[in-house]
Design a protein around this motif. Structure first.
Motif, PDB file in Angstrom:
ATOM      1  N   ILE A 345       0.968  -1.242   0.029  1.00 53.73           N
ATOM      2  CA  ILE A 345       0.050   0.078   0.066  1.00 53.73           C
ATOM      3  C   ILE A 345       1.146   1.188   0.089  1.00 53.73           C
ATOM      4  CG2 ILE A 345      -1.741   1.224   1.359  1.00 53.73           C
ATOM      5  CD1 ILE A 345      -2.585  -1.388   2.496  1.00 53.73           C
ATOM      6  N   SER A 346       0.478   2.320  -0.942  1.00 50.85           N
ATOM      7  CA  SER A 346       1.349   3.449  -0.614  1.00 50.85           C
ATOM      8  C   SER A 346       0.097   4.552  -1.057  1.00 50.85           C
ATOM      9  CB  SER A 346       2.196   3.531  -1.824  1.00 50.85           C
ATOM     10  OG  SER A 346       1.762   3.393  -3.168  1.00 50.85           O
ATOM     11  N   ILE A 351      -5.131  -0.712  -1.826  1.00 57.18           N
ATOM     12  CA  ILE A 351      -5.628  -1.861  -2.170  1.00 57.18           C
ATOM     13  C   ILE A 351      -6.844  -2.369  -1.210  1.00 57.18           C
ATOM     14  CG2 ILE A 351      -4.876  -4.360  -2.140  1.00 57.18           C
ATOM     15  CD1 ILE A 351      -1.976  -3.212  -2.415  1.00 57.18           C
ATOM     16  N   ASN A 352      -7.865  -3.017  -1.626  1.00 61.95           N
ATOM     17  CA  ASN A 352      -8.880  -3.424  -0.982  1.00 61.95           C
ATOM     18  C   ASN A 352      -9.215  -4.973  -1.053  1.00 61.95           C
ATOM     19  OD1 ASN A 352     -10.101  -0.840  -0.286  1.00 61.95           O
ATOM     20  ND2 ASN A 352     -10.497  -0.757  -2.176  1.00 61.95           N
ATOM     21  N   LEU A 353      -9.142  -5.424   0.222  1.00 58.37           N
ATOM     22  CA  LEU A 353      -9.053  -6.873   0.355  1.00 58.37           C
ATOM     23  C   LEU A 353     -10.522  -7.261   0.453  1.00 58.37           C
ATOM     24  CD1 LEU A 353      -7.193  -9.461   0.380  1.00 58.37           C
ATOM     25  CD2 LEU A 353      -7.297  -9.432   2.895  1.00 58.37           C
ATOM     26  N   LEU A 372      -5.515  -5.934   8.287  1.00 56.73           N
ATOM     27  CA  LEU A 372      -6.914  -6.301   7.483  1.00 56.73           C
ATOM     28  C   LEU A 372      -7.593  -4.837   7.435  1.00 56.73           C
ATOM     29  CD1 LEU A 372      -8.034  -9.370   9.345  1.00 56.73           C
ATOM     30  CD2 LEU A 372      -7.219  -9.316   6.952  1.00 56.73           C
ATOM     31  N   GLY A 373      -7.305  -4.104   8.658  1.00 52.54           N
ATOM     32  CA  GLY A 373      -7.937  -2.615   8.725  1.00 52.54           C
ATOM     33  C   GLY A 373      -7.101  -1.612   7.586  1.00 52.54           C
ATOM     34  N   ASN A 374      -5.904  -1.897   7.350  1.00 51.57           N
ATOM     35  CA  ASN A 374      -5.472  -0.841   6.412  1.00 51.57           C
ATOM     36  C   ASN A 374      -5.726  -1.322   4.868  1.00 51.57           C
ATOM     37  OD1 ASN A 374      -3.724   0.330   8.487  1.00 51.57           O
ATOM     38  ND2 ASN A 374      -1.959  -0.939   7.968  1.00 51.57           N
ATOM     39  N   LEU A 375      -5.930  -2.660   4.894  1.00 54.25           N
ATOM     40  CA  LEU A 375      -6.609  -3.170   3.469  1.00 54.25           C
ATOM     41  C   LEU A 375      -8.093  -3.095   3.268  1.00 54.25           C
ATOM     42  CD1 LEU A 375      -4.365  -6.452   3.453  1.00 54.25           C
ATOM     43  CD2 LEU A 375      -4.114  -4.627   1.756  1.00 54.25           C
TER      44      LEU A 375
END
Length: 477
Positions: A345-346, A351-353, A372-375
């Motif tokens: 991620i930048s 990026i969505n998981l 998971l939260g970042n994605l």
């Protein structure tokens, strides 16, 4: 109170009353609030989430007593004070506690606001306690046994929730008699229980837990009108006309997720899509390909469970939304992929998981909630994973009685038992409660639909992680 003390409590309880149980919970308890601590040295890869799960202590409570924690970051070898509440003052009746959380039904009428039509309820509880195999005088042997067989601890956790639900329901003036059966995870024992003459007099039977045992019991009682409620499995069971499946099927959960995916396509018809799958999820992959024919595919069976970071880095772009579907229940794959994508991620690339099904594997402590939260991990679920301040009063109830906070299984035991009691009390028969619509509690929701032969809970949520918060997405179904 440790797990072995809890087990001893239940063993002694069963020795006093092997198959029958009736508990009076009308006594109010008042005592002083007392907080004690143990020290925890943070290990490598541990997060606040994994430590919270380890001790069954909410993250906010850990942060409250550890001002050294900045934000949600902790470091290896950091020593944390883990709080334990040993005794509490019950400021509110348990009826008031649940009144706050049992929300309005479809008819805009709180289930607690009307007078129960049936004030005496008799039900059976069947679970694989396997108490005959626990040696009460040998703690080490019991620990060894429980490590090999989680069914006993799962049954005890769930049963603790059931007992607390009895206390709550009785505050509403409902008289309850509970008969408890240890089916020992045995078909022979299920057959024996089925022949008990009292079995046909119950308002409902909660359990057993395992699909094959549920199938056996429902087969044995197929001519009976006693509702049999499957409490813990989403796997396919034989739905006879007296069976209630309280967890929506995996297929139903995936169907809701596909509806959500279709809504994403409407908003953005040309995202960058990657599908990570294996042999067990090829059908899911094919369904996704119908929607995203140009998606990049990674079959983890061909890569020995590994995902090459150079491949994902080259396939994910900066100009478009990146959607990664992780269709695997393999712990190593989930851990490595979520960690890998998080590192890619930048500011220029989000990026969505997503996953069409989130299994219990995701509750392993090695999976980072932060990643998971970042994605912005999104998935369908039959329960809402919240453990915040709104649980404080219910937490006190469990601490008062068992010396520890309730985990997910104990909360489910509490909520499904309470829901079944209230539905039966206000409609006289469980099958007549279908018109109540959806009932909603702290974590679980119940909205049973008649499927011709039996009833299935169709309450499914769409959950999205965002940082360390978890939100419900309003579906467009």
């Amino acid at each position: 109170m440790g797990i072995m003390k809890i087990i001893k409590f239940f063993v002694l309880f069963f020795m006093v009353s092997m198959l029958g149980f009736s508990q009076d919970s009308n006594q109010n308890s008042e005592s002083n609030f007392n907080v004690e601590f143990i020290e925890h040295k943070v290990k490598r890869k541990q997060t606040l989430y994994t430590i919270s799960n380890l001790y069954n202590v909410p993250i906010d409570l850990i942060k409250k007593y550890n001002p050294v924690i900045k934000g949600n970051k902790i470091s290896k070898k950091m020593v944390l004070k883990i709080p334990f509440i040993t005794t509490v003052v019950m400021k509110e009746s348990t009826t008031e506690v649940v009144k706050k959380e049992v929300l309005l039904t479809k008819k805009n009428q709180n289930i607690f606001d009307s007078i129960p039509k049936k004030k005496s309820i008799n039900f059976g509880f069947i679970a694989p306690f396997n108490l005959n195999k626990i040696e009460i005088d040998s703690i080490e042997n019991s620990k060894e046994y429980l490590e090999k067989l989680n069914l006993s601890t799962l049954s005890l956790d769930f049963y603790s929730g059931t007992l607390m639900a009895l206390k709550t329901a009785k505050k509403s003036g409902i008289k309850i008699h509970l008969d408890t059966y240890d089916n020992k995870n045995s078909i022979e024992e299920i057959d024996k229980i089925s022949k008990n003459k009292i079995i046909n007099s119950y308002d409902f039977i909660l359990g057993p837990f395992i699909p094959r045992n549920i199938n056996r019991l429902s087969f044995n009682l197929k001519s009976s009108k006693v509702p049999i409620v499957s409490p813990l499995t989403s796997k396919k069971i034989e739905i006879n006309n007296n069976v209630f499946q309280s967890i929506p099927s995996v297929q139903s959960q995936r169907e809701l997720m596909f509806i959500h995916v279709d809504s994403l396509i409407t908003k953005d018809p040309d995202p960058c899509v990657m599908i990570i799958y294996n042999s067990s999820t090829k059908k899911v992959k094919d369904e996704l390909l119908k929607r995203f024919p140009y998606a990049e595919l990674i079959d983890t069976d061909l890569t020995m469970g590994l995902v090459d970071p150079e491949i994902t880095d080259s396939l994910l772009v900066e100009q478009k939304n990146n959607l990664v579907f992780l269709e695997s229940q393999n712990l190593n794959v989930i851990t490595s992929v979520s960690s890998l994508l998080n590192s890619q991620i930048s500011k220029e690339r989000s990026i969505n998981l997503l996953s069409t099904y989130r299994s219990e594997t995701y509750e392993n402590e090695n999976i980072s909630y932060e990643h998971l939260g970042n994605l912005k991990f999104t998935y369908p679920s039959y329960f809402f994973p919240k453990y915040g301040d709104e649980l404080s009063e219910l937490n006190k109830l469990f601490i008062e009685n068992f010396g520890k906070l309730p985990n997910k299984i104990a909360l489910r035991g509490y909520e499904i038992t309470l829901d079944l009691i209230l539905r039966t009390a206000h409609r006289r028969r469980l099958v007549k409660s279908i018109d109540l619509g959806e009932t909603k509690y702290y974590q679980n929701r119940f909205n049973y639909k008649n499927k011709g032969e039996g009833y299935v809970n169709e309450s499914i949520l769409l959950i999205k992680h965002d940082k360390l918060e978890v939100h419900e997405i309003l579906s467009e179904k």
